[in-house]
Design a protein around this motif. Structure first.
Motif, PDB file in Angstrom:
ATOM      1  N   TYR A 198      32.321  28.484  53.168  1.00  0.00           N
ATOM      2  CA  TYR A 198      32.201  27.035  53.323  1.00  0.00           C
ATOM      3  C   TYR A 198      33.560  26.337  53.185  1.00  0.00           C
ATOM      4  O   TYR A 198      33.850  25.381  53.882  1.00  0.00           O
ATOM      5  CB  TYR A 198      31.225  26.493  52.274  1.00  0.00           C
ATOM      6  N   HIS A 199      34.390  26.829  52.268  1.00  0.00           N
ATOM      7  CA  HIS A 199      35.682  26.194  51.993  1.00  0.00           C
ATOM      8  C   HIS A 199      36.857  26.837  52.731  1.00  0.00           C
ATOM      9  O   HIS A 199      37.962  26.302  52.698  1.00  0.00           O
ATOM     10  CB  HIS A 199      35.964  26.217  50.487  1.00  0.00           C
ATOM     11  N   ARG A 200      36.635  27.960  53.388  1.00  0.00           N
ATOM     12  CA  ARG A 200      37.739  28.643  54.067  1.00  0.00           C
ATOM     13  C   ARG A 200      38.477  27.750  55.071  1.00  0.00           C
ATOM     14  O   ARG A 200      39.695  27.859  55.197  1.00  0.00           O
ATOM     15  CB  ARG A 200      37.237  29.923  54.724  1.00  0.00           C
ATOM     16  N   PRO A 201      37.797  26.806  55.782  1.00  0.00           N
ATOM     17  CA  PRO A 201      38.546  25.916  56.677  1.00  0.00           C
ATOM     18  C   PRO A 201      39.582  25.038  55.964  1.00  0.00           C
ATOM     19  O   PRO A 201      40.476  24.491  56.602  1.00  0.00           O
ATOM     20  CB  PRO A 201      37.454  25.051  57.323  1.00  0.00           C
ATOM     21  N   LEU A 202      39.479  24.923  54.637  1.00  0.00           N
ATOM     22  CA  LEU A 202      40.471  24.151  53.886  1.00  0.00           C
ATOM     23  C   LEU A 202      41.769  24.915  53.657  1.00  0.00           C
ATOM     24  O   LEU A 202      42.750  24.329  53.198  1.00  0.00           O
ATOM     25  CB  LEU A 202      39.901  23.756  52.517  1.00  0.00           C
ATOM     26  N   THR A 203      41.790  26.191  53.974  1.00  0.00           N
ATOM     27  CA  THR A 203      42.947  27.035  53.663  1.00  0.00           C
ATOM     28  C   THR A 203      44.279  26.437  54.110  1.00  0.00           C
ATOM     29  O   THR A 203      45.209  26.367  53.302  1.00  0.00           O
ATOM     30  CB  THR A 203      42.763  28.452  54.243  1.00  0.00           C
ATOM     31  N   PRO A 204      44.439  25.984  55.371  1.00  0.00           N
ATOM     32  CA  PRO A 204      45.757  25.451  55.730  1.00  0.00           C
ATOM     33  C   PRO A 204      46.149  24.222  54.913  1.00  0.00           C
ATOM     34  O   PRO A 204      47.329  24.020  54.627  1.00  0.00           O
ATOM     35  CB  PRO A 204      45.633  25.095  57.211  1.00  0.00           C
ATOM     36  N   TRP A 205      45.150  23.435  54.519  1.00  0.00           N
ATOM     37  CA  TRP A 205      45.438  22.210  53.767  1.00  0.00           C
ATOM     38  C   TRP A 205      45.764  22.535  52.316  1.00  0.00           C
ATOM     39  O   TRP A 205      46.674  21.929  51.731  1.00  0.00           O
ATOM     40  CB  TRP A 205      44.260  21.244  53.884  1.00  0.00           C
ATOM     41  N   VAL A 206      45.050  23.482  51.735  1.00  0.00           N
ATOM     42  CA  VAL A 206      45.362  23.898  50.371  1.00  0.00           C
ATOM     43  C   VAL A 206      46.740  24.555  50.352  1.00  0.00           C
ATOM     44  O   VAL A 206      47.522  24.363  49.424  1.00  0.00           O
ATOM     45  CB  VAL A 206      44.269  24.835  49.802  1.00  0.00           C
ATOM     46  N   ASN A 207      47.071  25.281  51.412  1.00  0.00           N
ATOM     47  CA  ASN A 207      48.406  25.878  51.504  1.00  0.00           C
ATOM     48  C   ASN A 207      49.481  24.794  51.589  1.00  0.00           C
ATOM     49  O   ASN A 207      50.545  24.919  50.977  1.00  0.00           O
ATOM     50  CB  ASN A 207      48.496  26.823  52.700  1.00  0.00           C
ATOM     51  N   LYS A 208      49.227  23.734  52.335  1.00  0.00           N
ATOM     52  CA  LYS A 208      50.192  22.623  52.394  1.00  0.00           C
ATOM     53  C   LYS A 208      50.373  21.986  51.017  1.00  0.00           C
ATOM     54  O   LYS A 208      51.488  21.642  50.625  1.00  0.00           O
ATOM     55  CB  LYS A 208      49.762  21.575  53.415  1.00  0.00           C
ATOM     56  N   LEU A 209      49.274  21.843  50.282  1.00  0.00           N
ATOM     57  CA  LEU A 209      49.389  21.331  48.914  1.00  0.00           C
ATOM     58  C   LEU A 209      50.196  22.296  48.047  1.00  0.00           C
ATOM     59  O   LEU A 209      51.025  21.874  47.233  1.00  0.00           O
ATOM     60  CB  LEU A 209      48.003  21.105  48.310  1.00  0.00           C
ATOM     61  N   ARG A 210      49.964  23.587  48.234  1.00  0.00           N
ATOM     62  CA  ARG A 210      50.726  24.601  47.495  1.00  0.00           C
ATOM     63  C   ARG A 210      52.221  24.427  47.743  1.00  0.00           C
ATOM     64  O   ARG A 210      53.031  24.480  46.823  1.00  0.00           O
ATOM     65  CB  ARG A 210      50.289  26.014  47.917  1.00  0.00           C
ATOM     66  N   GLN A 211      52.586  24.174  48.989  1.00  0.00           N
ATOM     67  CA  GLN A 211      54.001  24.008  49.327  1.00  0.00           C
ATOM     68  C   GLN A 211      54.607  22.769  48.657  1.00  0.00           C
ATOM     69  O   GLN A 211      55.783  22.779  48.296  1.00  0.00           O
ATOM     70  CB  GLN A 211      54.161  23.923  50.842  1.00  0.00           C
ATOM     71  N   ILE A 212      53.801  21.723  48.503  1.00  0.00           N
ATOM     72  CA  ILE A 212      54.281  20.498  47.859  1.00  0.00           C
ATOM     73  C   ILE A 212      54.375  20.688  46.339  1.00  0.00           C
ATOM     74  O   ILE A 212      55.368  20.322  45.718  1.00  0.00           O
ATOM     75  CB  ILE A 212      53.318  19.313  48.156  1.00  0.00           C
ATOM     76  N   VAL A 213      53.332  21.258  45.751  1.00  0.00           N
ATOM     77  CA  VAL A 213      53.269  21.396  44.296  1.00  0.00           C
ATOM     78  C   VAL A 213      54.193  22.496  43.794  1.00  0.00           C
ATOM     79  O   VAL A 213      54.755  22.393  42.701  1.00  0.00           O
ATOM     80  CB  VAL A 213      51.805  21.645  43.845  1.00  0.00           C
ATOM     81  N   PHE A 214      54.377  23.533  44.608  1.00  0.00           N
ATOM     82  CA  PHE A 214      55.201  24.690  44.218  1.00  0.00           C
ATOM     83  C   PHE A 214      56.312  24.919  45.250  1.00  0.00           C
ATOM     84  O   PHE A 214      56.246  25.875  46.022  1.00  0.00           O
ATOM     85  CB  PHE A 214      54.335  25.950  44.103  1.00  0.00           C
ATOM     86  N   PRO A 215      57.312  24.046  45.302  1.00  0.00           N
ATOM     87  CA  PRO A 215      58.382  24.249  46.280  1.00  0.00           C
ATOM     88  C   PRO A 215      59.073  25.599  46.032  1.00  0.00           C
ATOM     89  O   PRO A 215      59.307  25.973  44.879  1.00  0.00           O
ATOM     90  CB  PRO A 215      59.327  23.076  46.039  1.00  0.00           C
ATOM     91  N   ASN A 216      59.312  26.321  47.090  1.00  0.00           N
ATOM     92  CA  ASN A 216      59.897  27.662  46.998  1.00  0.00           C
ATOM     93  C   ASN A 216      59.059  28.600  46.131  1.00  0.00           C
ATOM     94  O   ASN A 216      59.571  29.544  45.553  1.00  0.00           O
ATOM     95  CB  ASN A 216      61.341  27.606  46.488  1.00  0.00           C
ATOM     96  N   GLY A 217      57.751  28.322  46.038  1.00  0.00           N
ATOM     97  CA  GLY A 217      56.850  29.201  45.304  1.00  0.00           C
ATOM     98  C   GLY A 217      56.951  29.103  43.799  1.00  0.00           C
ATOM     99  O   GLY A 217      56.394  29.940  43.095  1.00  0.00           O
TER     100      GLY A 217
END
Length: 156
Positions: free
Chosen positions: A107-126
């Motif tokens: 159900y939530h898998r379509p959110l993956t690209p958006w959660v990944n974008k949030l990951r990039q913002i919250v965790f710059p350079n990982g």
């Protein structure tokens, strides 16, 4: 999660009574897991972890009964070990996407690209942020607005 609201009773006990930092362990920022003080940037990171958790453990509006050992363990490990596990999730984009594909509910898998974008913002350079960028909340809100308008996310 109760009636669509995230409730955290982390402040309901005195810290001296519980012996560890405030907050629900899976949602805490990595810095707090490592014994640092809570801060606004840790609250921003907590939002990411709560969303990550929802994508794994909720099937739409319903909490699933699934057991996902790599993440269930976060409740029981000590703070530094949880911090290591969280860093492993966010450090590398390819690994994050593999984790999302494997563990996010369908159900939530379509959110993956958006959660990944949030990951990039919250965790710059990982890595977790150590300083607050005043634009981070606006950037996160914009990503969430884009996700909301995404037809795949809305199941249309």
């Amino acid at each position: 999660m109760w009636n669509g609201m995230l409730i955290d009773f982390g402040d309901a006990l005195r810290l001296s009574e519980v012996g560890y930092g405030r907050g629900t362990r899976p949602y805490k920022g990595i810095g707090v897991d490592l014994g640092g003080p809570n801060s606004f940037i840790n609250d921003v990171e907590s939002f990411f972890w709560a969303l990550f958790w929802i994508c794994i453990y909720r099937e739409g509006p319903v909490i699933s009964n699934r057991i996902v050992i790599p993440f269930d363990e976060w409740y029981y490990l000590d703070g530094p070990e949880v911090a290591v596990r969280k860093r492993d999730v966010v450090r590398d984009e390819v690994e994050f996407l593999r984790i999302a594909e494997k563990y996010f509910n369908a159900y939530h898998r379509p959110l993956t690209p958006w959660v990944n974008k949030l990951r990039q913002i919250v965790f710059p350079n990982g890595e977790p942020r150590t300083e607050l960028d005043p634009s981070i909340c606006d950037a996160m809100a914009e990503i969430l607005k884009e996700a909301e308008s995404d037809k795949l996310v809305r199941n249309e």
